[in-house]
Design a protein around this motif. Sequence first.
Motif, PDB file in Angstrom:
ATOM      1  N   VAL A 271       0.599  -1.315  -0.183  1.00 23.59           N
ATOM      2  CA  VAL A 271      -0.164  -0.091  -0.132  1.00 23.59           C
ATOM      3  C   VAL A 271       0.876   1.458  -0.095  1.00 23.59           C
ATOM      4  O   VAL A 271       0.673   2.280  -0.882  1.00 23.59           O
ATOM      5  N   THR A 272       1.852   1.149   0.660  1.00 21.77           N
ATOM      6  CA  THR A 272       2.830   2.352   0.942  1.00 21.77           C
ATOM      7  C   THR A 272       3.587   2.689  -0.171  1.00 21.77           C
ATOM      8  O   THR A 272       3.606   3.948  -0.783  1.00 21.77           O
ATOM      9  N   GLN A 273       4.102   1.588  -1.185  1.00 25.77           N
ATOM     10  CA  GLN A 273       4.608   1.754  -2.229  1.00 25.77           C
ATOM     11  C   GLN A 273       3.578   2.314  -3.367  1.00 25.77           C
ATOM     12  O   GLN A 273       3.985   2.959  -4.039  1.00 25.77           O
ATOM     13  N   LEU A 274       2.361   1.839  -3.353  1.00 28.08           N
ATOM     14  CA  LEU A 274       1.349   2.334  -4.321  1.00 28.08           C
ATOM     15  C   LEU A 274       1.218   3.552  -4.097  1.00 28.08           C
ATOM     16  O   LEU A 274       1.096   4.494  -4.947  1.00 28.08           O
ATOM     17  N   ILE A 275       1.221   4.177  -2.861  1.00 27.52           N
ATOM     18  CA  ILE A 275       0.725   5.555  -2.643  1.00 27.52           C
ATOM     19  C   ILE A 275       1.869   6.382  -2.993  1.00 27.52           C
ATOM     20  O   ILE A 275       1.812   7.621  -3.567  1.00 27.52           O
ATOM     21  N   GLN A 276       3.211   6.026  -2.646  1.00 29.23           N
ATOM     22  CA  GLN A 276       4.064   6.760  -2.998  1.00 29.23           C
ATOM     23  C   GLN A 276       4.482   7.208  -4.668  1.00 29.23           C
ATOM     24  O   GLN A 276       4.766   7.995  -5.088  1.00 29.23           O
ATOM     25  N   SER A 277       4.313   5.861  -5.410  1.00 28.55           N
ATOM     26  CA  SER A 277       4.221   5.864  -6.817  1.00 28.55           C
ATOM     27  C   SER A 277       2.960   7.005  -7.483  1.00 28.55           C
ATOM     28  O   SER A 277       3.184   7.571  -8.118  1.00 28.55           O
ATOM     29  N   ILE A 278       1.679   6.942  -6.837  1.00 31.42           N
ATOM     30  CA  ILE A 278       0.806   7.739  -7.173  1.00 31.42           C
ATOM     31  C   ILE A 278       1.034   9.146  -7.013  1.00 31.42           C
ATOM     32  O   ILE A 278       0.909   9.886  -7.884  1.00 31.42           O
ATOM     33  N   LEU A 279       1.589   9.437  -5.740  1.00 30.19           N
ATOM     34  CA  LEU A 279       2.217  10.702  -5.542  1.00 30.19           C
ATOM     35  C   LEU A 279       3.282  11.285  -6.441  1.00 30.19           C
ATOM     36  O   LEU A 279       3.239  12.481  -7.027  1.00 30.19           O
ATOM     37  N   GLU A 280       4.097  10.490  -6.719  1.00 31.11           N
ATOM     38  CA  GLU A 280       5.247  10.774  -7.627  1.00 31.11           C
ATOM     39  C   GLU A 280       4.816  11.045  -9.206  1.00 31.11           C
ATOM     40  O   GLU A 280       5.235  11.930  -9.751  1.00 31.11           O
ATOM     41  N   LEU A 281       3.826   9.910  -9.473  1.00 30.08           N
ATOM     42  CA  LEU A 281       3.138  10.229 -10.889  1.00 30.08           C
ATOM     43  C   LEU A 281       2.555  11.723 -11.017  1.00 30.08           C
ATOM     44  O   LEU A 281       2.621  12.369 -11.996  1.00 30.08           O
ATOM     45  N   LEU A 282       1.674  12.014  -9.826  1.00 27.20           N
ATOM     46  CA  LEU A 282       1.071  13.486  -9.777  1.00 27.20           C
ATOM     47  C   LEU A 282       1.885  14.517  -9.936  1.00 27.20           C
ATOM     48  O   LEU A 282       1.698  15.534 -10.478  1.00 27.20           O
ATOM     49  N   LYS A 283       3.156  14.430  -9.066  1.00 28.46           N
ATOM     50  CA  LYS A 283       4.046  15.208  -9.108  1.00 28.46           C
ATOM     51  C   LYS A 283       4.852  15.412 -10.379  1.00 28.46           C
ATOM     52  O   LYS A 283       5.109  16.690 -10.829  1.00 28.46           O
ATOM     53  N   SER A 411       4.845   4.183 -16.757  1.00 30.08           N
ATOM     54  CA  SER A 411       4.376   5.489 -16.390  1.00 30.08           C
ATOM     55  C   SER A 411       5.425   6.631 -15.849  1.00 30.08           C
ATOM     56  O   SER A 411       5.612   7.595 -16.345  1.00 30.08           O
ATOM     57  N   ILE A 412       5.830   6.168 -14.737  1.00 22.20           N
ATOM     58  CA  ILE A 412       6.833   7.304 -14.093  1.00 22.20           C
ATOM     59  C   ILE A 412       7.867   7.250 -15.084  1.00 22.20           C
ATOM     60  O   ILE A 412       8.463   8.335 -15.255  1.00 22.20           O
ATOM     61  N   ALA A 413       8.526   5.982 -15.710  1.00 19.36           N
ATOM     62  CA  ALA A 413       9.913   6.340 -16.577  1.00 19.36           C
ATOM     63  C   ALA A 413       9.637   7.090 -17.651  1.00 19.36           C
ATOM     64  O   ALA A 413      10.341   7.984 -17.983  1.00 19.36           O
ATOM     65  N   LYS A 414       8.432   7.119 -18.216  1.00 18.55           N
ATOM     66  CA  LYS A 414       7.931   7.789 -19.436  1.00 18.55           C
ATOM     67  C   LYS A 414       8.107   9.312 -19.101  1.00 18.55           C
ATOM     68  O   LYS A 414       8.502  10.204 -19.708  1.00 18.55           O
ATOM     69  N   ARG A 415       7.404   9.639 -17.865  1.00 15.11           N
ATOM     70  CA  ARG A 415       7.314  10.962 -17.492  1.00 15.11           C
ATOM     71  C   ARG A 415       8.775  11.654 -17.102  1.00 15.11           C
ATOM     72  O   ARG A 415       8.884  12.885 -17.293  1.00 15.11           O
ATOM     73  N   LEU A 416       9.508  10.739 -16.413  1.00 15.55           N
ATOM     74  CA  LEU A 416      10.834  11.128 -16.203  1.00 15.55           C
ATOM     75  C   LEU A 416      11.767  11.477 -17.408  1.00 15.55           C
ATOM     76  O   LEU A 416      12.566  12.300 -17.475  1.00 15.55           O
ATOM     77  N   MET A 417      11.450  10.691 -18.536  1.00 17.73           N
ATOM     78  CA  MET A 417      12.329  10.814 -19.806  1.00 17.73           C
ATOM     79  C   MET A 417      11.568  12.178 -20.362  1.00 17.73           C
ATOM     80  O   MET A 417      12.528  13.056 -20.734  1.00 17.73           O
ATOM     81  N   GLU A 418      10.351  12.446 -20.401  1.00 25.11           N
ATOM     82  CA  GLU A 418       9.935  13.727 -20.842  1.00 25.11           C
ATOM     83  C   GLU A 418      10.508  14.891 -20.111  1.00 25.11           C
ATOM     84  O   GLU A 418      11.006  15.913 -20.687  1.00 25.11           O
ATOM     85  N   LYS A 419      10.678  14.803 -18.783  1.00 29.20           N
ATOM     86  CA  LYS A 419      11.284  15.951 -18.010  1.00 29.20           C
ATOM     87  C   LYS A 419      12.757  16.119 -18.285  1.00 29.20           C
ATOM     88  O   LYS A 419      13.081  17.257 -18.351  1.00 29.20           O
ATOM     89  N   MET A 420      13.306  14.922 -18.915  1.00 25.98           N
ATOM     90  CA  MET A 420      14.754  15.059 -19.300  1.00 25.98           C
ATOM     91  C   MET A 420      14.859  15.446 -20.968  1.00 25.98           C
ATOM     92  O   MET A 420      16.044  15.391 -21.368  1.00 25.98           O
ATOM     93  N   ASN A 421      13.720  15.929 -21.501  1.00 20.76           N
ATOM     94  CA  ASN A 421      13.526  16.324 -22.830  1.00 20.76           C
ATOM     95  C   ASN A 421      14.031  15.162 -23.646  1.00 20.76           C
ATOM     96  O   ASN A 421      14.322  15.039 -24.743  1.00 20.76           O
TER      97      ASN A 421
END
Length: 442
Positions: A271-283, A411-421
């Motif tokens: 549960v903790t891991q899922l919540i942290q991932s959701i928060l990171e995705l939203l961030k 999903s997090i990996a894709k957004r991290l790559m977008e943030k790195m152009n």
Amino acid sequence: MTVIFIVAIVDLIFHAGSYSNAPKLDASYYAKADMDQQDIQNLEQKGGWLEELGSDYQLIRVIGEKKDNVTAYSSEMLVSSLENREDQPYYYSVTLLETIPAHYFMLKIPREHVSVSHNYVSQREPISTNYASTRIRYYFYFSIGLMLFFIFLYSYWVARRIKKPLREISQGLHKMTLGDYSTRIHVEAEEEFKQISNTFNYMANVIEETLKEKRQIEESKQRLIVDVTHDLKTPITSIQGYAQALMEGRAGEAEHQQRYLGYIYQKSNQVTQLIQSILELLKLDSPDYRLQLEYQNISDFLREVVADSYGDIEQRKFTLVTEIPEKSLYAWFEAESLNRVIVNLITNALKYNPSGTRLRVELKERADHVLIDIADTGVGIPEHLRQTVFDPFVRVDESRSGERGTGLGLSIAKRLMEKMNGTIELYQTSTEATVFTIRLPK
């Protein structure tokens, strides 16, 4: 208008020429030594003639066809004839000859061709000046009428050309107001209307794409809520069940109690891991969130990442193939975020593929960017999931062996790559089931 006036001028010149054929009514005109034969012919055409008289007023010669039988005149007769009364059959004009002294030239012309009143002599036919005035007025009024006619035709033509595109634009706007944002208009008219048409279509396209994205976002939010609720409900239900069993003393021996506590701890971590991932995705979805990019040696960086994962690769009995150039390659990235992306891809390959799978990690240089391939020869990803594999809560666990994931890692990996152009994309080749390619700008 210009053409009409040119025609009028030509017409006037032509008719003026025809009126120049009218005979002259002054005998002195014909008494000149250089008398024009054309004038004599014009006079004869009107039935007139010329008589040369001697000093005794006797007829010497006739020019033209004589219509009377008079061969001699008296002074009284000449004076009476020159009065040119209305009852006289001929019009008379007398003058002295310039070439022969004491000789006279007399002009006679039938009275029906001449009007005489109050000592004013004129031809009965309109002279060229009056004709020109009449013709000019005629052409002027005709030109005005023709000009008004063409103005009417042009106005009607312009009105039709304007009315048709305006009607199409109005119909398009009406459809848009009714919610039909797929409406497009195609106007065949002047450039200004084409620009309006292109602007309308561009506006409609933007609105349609915006609404489509809005619907997708709404659907994504709803799906996210459903997925989060489902993924939280499952471990929480397990936690509640084990906790209730412990509270009611149904766990039995201490060994069972410890096992239940281990399940509770494991599910709470999930549960903790899922919540942290959701928060990171939203961030990461926030436009204000920025990574601290640095220009670094990506060759050395990738070697360190692979070295840190080598123990897990060896434990899973994977065959590792690395192709990293000896020379230093540089790119813009944040080390921690890129490390997380690559480790996530390697971990997924190890988690969901059987032992003996071949794992390839390759760094390639291009003109303005570098590519990192994380590929394996495992079970692969189903075709129907390849287009949505980077969406939140999309899992491919059903086609792979192993434990269930959160569905947020890619999903997090894709957004991290977008943030790195950069970008991350999924491919499949004839020799490798899954190929993730990371692209970073140099």
